[in-house]
Design an enzyme around this catalytic site. Structure first.
Site, PDB file in Angstrom:
ATOM      1  N   LYS A  55       0.909  -1.234  -0.143  1.00  0.00           N
ATOM      2  CA  LYS A  55       0.070  -0.111   0.122  1.00  0.00           C
ATOM      3  C   LYS A  55       0.961   1.246   0.031  1.00  0.00           C
ATOM      4  O   LYS A  55       0.764   2.252  -0.742  1.00  0.00           O
ATOM      5  CB  LYS A  55      -0.807   0.032   1.244  1.00  0.00           C
ATOM      6  CG  LYS A  55      -1.810   1.233   1.183  1.00  0.00           C
ATOM      7  CD  LYS A  55      -2.793   0.700   2.418  1.00  0.00           C
ATOM      8  CE  LYS A  55      -3.611   2.156   2.611  1.00  0.00           C
ATOM      9  NZ  LYS A  55      -4.588   1.798   3.879  1.00  0.00           N
ATOM     10  N   GLU A  72      10.901  -4.655   4.096  1.00  0.00           N
ATOM     11  CA  GLU A  72      10.868  -5.766   3.671  1.00  0.00           C
ATOM     12  C   GLU A  72      10.623  -5.969   2.278  1.00  0.00           C
ATOM     13  O   GLU A  72      11.331  -7.076   1.563  1.00  0.00           O
ATOM     14  CB  GLU A  72      10.224  -6.921   4.772  1.00  0.00           C
ATOM     15  CG  GLU A  72      10.603  -6.777   6.274  1.00  0.00           C
ATOM     16  CD  GLU A  72       9.727  -5.937   6.950  1.00  0.00           C
ATOM     17  OE1 GLU A  72       9.422  -4.828   6.491  1.00  0.00           O
ATOM     18  OE2 GLU A  72       9.562  -6.134   7.935  1.00  0.00           O
ATOM     19  N   GLY A  94      -4.724  -2.088   5.346  1.00  0.00           N
ATOM     20  CA  GLY A  94      -4.000  -3.242   4.684  1.00  0.00           C
ATOM     21  C   GLY A  94      -4.456  -4.545   5.032  1.00  0.00           C
ATOM     22  O   GLY A  94      -4.719  -5.665   4.117  1.00  0.00           O
ATOM     23  N   ARG A  95      -4.698  -4.923   6.207  1.00  0.00           N
ATOM     24  CA  ARG A  95      -5.329  -6.356   6.895  1.00  0.00           C
ATOM     25  C   ARG A  95      -6.826  -6.350   6.300  1.00  0.00           C
ATOM     26  O   ARG A  95      -7.411  -7.460   6.766  1.00  0.00           O
ATOM     27  CB  ARG A  95      -5.224  -6.328   8.155  1.00  0.00           C
ATOM     28  CG  ARG A  95      -5.854  -5.138   9.081  1.00  0.00           C
ATOM     29  CD  ARG A  95      -5.170  -5.108  10.669  1.00  0.00           C
ATOM     30  NE  ARG A  95      -5.907  -4.066  11.399  1.00  0.00           N
ATOM     31  CZ  ARG A  95      -5.289  -3.049  11.498  1.00  0.00           C
ATOM     32  NH1 ARG A  95      -3.947  -2.753  10.698  1.00  0.00           N
ATOM     33  NH2 ARG A  95      -5.583  -1.834  12.059  1.00  0.00           N
ATOM     34  N   GLU A 152      -3.657  -6.636  15.345  1.00  0.00           N
ATOM     35  CA  GLU A 152      -3.051  -5.382  14.842  1.00  0.00           C
ATOM     36  C   GLU A 152      -4.353  -4.421  14.846  1.00  0.00           C
ATOM     37  O   GLU A 152      -4.203  -3.333  15.237  1.00  0.00           O
ATOM     38  CB  GLU A 152      -2.680  -5.559  13.440  1.00  0.00           C
ATOM     39  CG  GLU A 152      -1.854  -4.272  13.076  1.00  0.00           C
ATOM     40  CD  GLU A 152      -1.169  -4.319  11.773  1.00  0.00           C
ATOM     41  OE1 GLU A 152      -1.711  -4.227  10.487  1.00  0.00           O
ATOM     42  OE2 GLU A 152       0.171  -4.593  11.745  1.00  0.00           O
ATOM     43  N   HIS A 162      -2.389 -33.060  18.832  1.00  0.00           N
ATOM     44  CA  HIS A 162      -1.187 -34.003  19.297  1.00  0.00           C
ATOM     45  C   HIS A 162      -0.301 -32.856  19.603  1.00  0.00           C
ATOM     46  O   HIS A 162       0.983 -33.174  19.578  1.00  0.00           O
ATOM     47  CB  HIS A 162      -0.775 -34.768  18.137  1.00  0.00           C
ATOM     48  CG  HIS A 162      -1.733 -35.687  17.712  1.00  0.00           C
ATOM     49  ND1 HIS A 162      -1.868 -37.046  18.648  1.00  0.00           N
ATOM     50  CD2 HIS A 162      -2.948 -35.745  16.818  1.00  0.00           C
ATOM     51  CE1 HIS A 162      -3.051 -37.729  17.952  1.00  0.00           C
ATOM     52  NE2 HIS A 162      -3.535 -36.835  16.945  1.00  0.00           N
ATOM     53  N   LYS A 211      10.268  -0.086  13.317  1.00  0.00           N
ATOM     54  CA  LYS A 211      10.634   0.068  12.016  1.00  0.00           C
ATOM     55  C   LYS A 211      11.671   1.168  12.049  1.00  0.00           C
ATOM     56  O   LYS A 211      12.892   1.274  11.363  1.00  0.00           O
ATOM     57  CB  LYS A 211       9.368   0.593  11.154  1.00  0.00           C
ATOM     58  CG  LYS A 211       8.349  -0.330  10.836  1.00  0.00           C
ATOM     59  CD  LYS A 211       7.425   0.387   9.779  1.00  0.00           C
ATOM     60  CE  LYS A 211       6.217  -0.708   9.389  1.00  0.00           C
ATOM     61  NZ  LYS A 211       5.279  -0.165   8.914  1.00  0.00           N
TER      62      LYS A 211
HETATM   63  O1  F6P Z   1       3.211  -3.799   9.702  1.00  0.00           O
HETATM   64  C1  F6P Z   1       2.431  -2.641   9.643  1.00  0.00           C
HETATM   65  C2  F6P Z   1       1.814  -2.759   8.262  1.00  0.00           C
HETATM   66  O2  F6P Z   1       1.621  -1.395   7.833  1.00  0.00           O
HETATM   67  C3  F6P Z   1       0.508  -3.598   8.175  1.00  0.00           C
HETATM   68  O3  F6P Z   1      -0.451  -2.891   8.650  1.00  0.00           O
HETATM   69  C4  F6P Z   1       0.333  -3.947   6.462  1.00  0.00           C
HETATM   70  O4  F6P Z   1      -0.675  -4.767   6.234  1.00  0.00           O
HETATM   71  C5  F6P Z   1       1.959  -4.188   6.322  1.00  0.00           C
HETATM   72  O5  F6P Z   1       2.437  -3.191   7.101  1.00  0.00           O
HETATM   73  C6  F6P Z   1       2.267  -3.883   5.221  1.00  0.00           C
HETATM   74  O6  F6P Z   1       2.415  -2.763   4.424  1.00  0.00           O
HETATM   75  P1  F6P Z   1       2.270  -2.352   2.932  1.00  0.00           P
HETATM   76  O7  F6P Z   1       1.347  -2.764   2.274  1.00  0.00           O
HETATM   77  O8  F6P Z   1       2.245  -0.617   3.098  1.00  0.00           O
HETATM   78  O9  F6P Z   1       3.784  -2.642   2.589  1.00  0.00           O
END
Ligand code: F6P
Length: 547
Positions: free
Chosen positions: A203, A209, A264-265, A350, A381, A503
């Site tokens: 987003k 990452e 995002g979620r 979250e 198990h 972060k």
């Molecule tokens: O970890 C925080 C967060 O902003 C989440 O809410 C989101 O889903 C994820 O990082 C990924 O964010 P982006 O889609 O901006 O890469």
């Protein structure tokens, strides 16, 4: 007024004292459980989902009080505000309109944008699926690598995995999220660049990452002989930040938009679900949306007493705030739903892992429970011992489909039998007298070890079949459950400030790890400083990824 100063909160506390020592076994005894039975009274069907919540520490009075709590905390008013696009995420000054994404008749101001993007997704997914979209050597795409993290990974990965039985086998979909290079490397070892499409989903398009993985896969394409111009056939992006996407080098024509009014979620229903659409096809993707929309309508219009997400949310509050349960387990009796617990961890924790109310005051009551789980029967198990005989009460959601997604005889019957047996055993337990009977008089010492307290609460969520509609409804059920709890706790479920600090610090530490020490390290505590100093010695290739 603080939640626990409300008269209804005191009424619930008093009611808890009254029933805390009652055993569900007695409520279910034939003498007490006359028609309409608990199962009749505490089972609801809607949108292809059956929720049996009769094996909970509740009476009719509990439900009546919890419904009053929902009314007194304005669950309905807040729900309507969300559906009509009001600013329900005030710290980011945003609406939360994921529900508009699955409403094909929506008259929302965003309807046109949604439609345009959906058509673009559909055309693209079809070209990839039918082999018209080819790589730089003219061969059709065989591998799709979705690169994203959090909401840009967990939802699409969970759904693609769950509906794998409907997927087109020629194309494999891979998900890479972790900045640990093993994640990407494992995938790269299985695929060839000529026939690979990378979907970079972010987003913000700044998530470290995701950007690291995007850069590394771009290098991999280049090393294979793909020229910068030819990369156009191998990269698309889903983002709300097109400027950054273009800066990275992806063609503006290859950008699928998402918007700041989709969290995002909560985003798998948008172009973030492109990998799902490629896997199961546009028609099945539409069915996923339809299932979620059906549940949206149920949430919006069904009376609170028969409202699935409202009841699921209230039961969670009952255990979290009155019984003091710190966690709850999601146990899908379905290998296909393997990633559901991880998806729900982000969705609930979250969203509702907050300590400050919407008006900025610290809460003096617990909020989000810890969500954990694994599919049954594996979980039986591993950790079910603790659920049966540990001193802590951990409520469980069992989720299962009545129809198998495979053709192996006998397996499904065993799976269902195990699931039903667990919820019965957790409810009934085993009394001392029953244990003594089993142990026999010569093994008296064994008796306390084979007593089960029982009275352990569970919900059973049944799907007639695991298909796009029922899965869509199931996901929407948990989204709205999360919303109901946020409304009761008076917190904002749509922001996530708690992930920021780590972060920021990680950026500083990354530089310190790779650059030569000049002057003092940032004012870290002694533990972090020592860890960094130690790690610096073992880092041989000192580099950072730039994009
Ligand atoms: O970890 C925080 C967060 O902003 C989440 O809410 C989101 O889903 C994820 O990082 C990924 O964010 P982006 O889609 O901006 O890469």
């Amino acid at each position: 007024m603080s939640l626990n100063l409300l008269p209804i909160w005191s009424a619930l506390s008093a009611h808890y004292e009254l029933i805390r020592d009652c055993h569900m076994r007695d409520w279910f005894s034939t003498a007490n459980d006359q028609p309409p039975t608990r199962a009749d009274r505490f089972t609801i069907n809607s949108s292809g989902i059956t929720l049996d919540f009769s094996k909970n520490r509740i009476t009719d009075q509990t439900i009546a009080l919890l419904i009053q709590l929902a009314r007194k905390t304005y669950v309905q008013e807040r729900r309507d505000a969300m559906f009509t696009g009001e600013i329900v995420n005030p710290t980011e000054h945003r609406a939360a309109l994921h529900t508009a994404l699955r409403d094909s008749d929506a008259h929302s101001p965003y309807a046109a944008q949604i439609k345009t993007e959906r058509i673009k997704m559909r055309l693209f997914a079809e070209r990839v699926r039918n082999g018209q979209w080819v790589g730089y050597t003219g061969k059709p795409i065989q591998h799709v690598v979705n690169i994203g993290i959090g909401g840009s990974d967990l939802g699409p990965k969970m759904v693609t995995h769950a509906l794998r039985h409907l997927a087109k086998s020629r194309i494999s979909i891979h998900y890479v999220s972790n900045v640990d290079g093993v994640d990407l490397q494992n995938v790269l070892e299985q695929i060839n660049p000529e026939q690979t499409l990378a979907i970079i989903v972010s987003k913000t398009f700044t998530t470290s990452e995701t950007m690291a993985n995007a850069c590394s896969i771009r290098d991999w394409f280049r090393r294979s002989g793909c020229t910068p111009d030819q990369l156009i056939w191998h990269f698309v992006a889903v983002s709300a930040n097109p400027a950054e996407v273009v800066r990275f080098g992806i063609s503006p024509n290859n950008i699928f938009e998402m918007w700041d009014w989709v969290g995002g979620r909560y985003s798998l229903w948008s172009a973030v679900g492109l990998s799902i659409m490629i896997a199961i096809g546009p028609e099945n993707f539409d069915r996923l949306l339809q299932g979620a929309h059906l549940l949206d309508k149920h949430f919006r219009y069904a009376p609170l007493e028969r409202n699935l997400p409202v009841l699921l949310g209230l039961l969670g509050v009952w255990y979290r705030n009155f019984f003091g349960s710190q966690s709850y387990v999601v146990a899908p009796y379905s290998q296909a739903l393997h990633f559901l617990p991880a998806y729900l961890q982000q969705l609930e924790m979250e969203s509702n892992g907050k300590s400050v109310t919407l008006d900025g005051h610290f809460v003096d009551y617990p909020t989000s429970a810890v969500v954990w789980g694994e599919p049954g029967t594996n979980s039986q198990h591993a950790f079910f011992q603790m659920l049966h005989q540990g001193p802590t009460i951990v409520p469980i959601d069992f989720i299962l489909s009545l129809t198998p997604e495979h053709s192996l005889p006998g397996h499904h019957e065993k799976l269902l039998a195990n699931c039903f047996a667990q919820s019965e055993a957790l409810m009934l337990g085993r009394t001392e007298a029953e244990a003594r009977n089993i142990a026999g008089c010569e093994r008296e010492a064994l008796v306390p070890h084979i007593v089960f307290p029982g009275n352990r609460p569970t919900n059973t969520i049944l799907l007639d079949e695991l298909n796009p509609q029922s899965l869509g409804a199931l996901i929407a059920l948990y989204e709205h459950k999360t919303f109901v709890q946020a409304a009761i706790w008076n917190i904002n479920p749509f922001d996530q400030w708690g992930v920021e600090l780590g972060k920021i610090l990680s950026k500083i530490i990354e530089l310190e790890l790779v650059s030569s020490p000049t002057g003092d390290l940032y004012k870290h505590d002694s533990s972090t400083r020592t860890l960094i100093t130690r790690a610096r010695k073992s880092i041989t290739a000192k580099s950072t990824i730039t994009y």
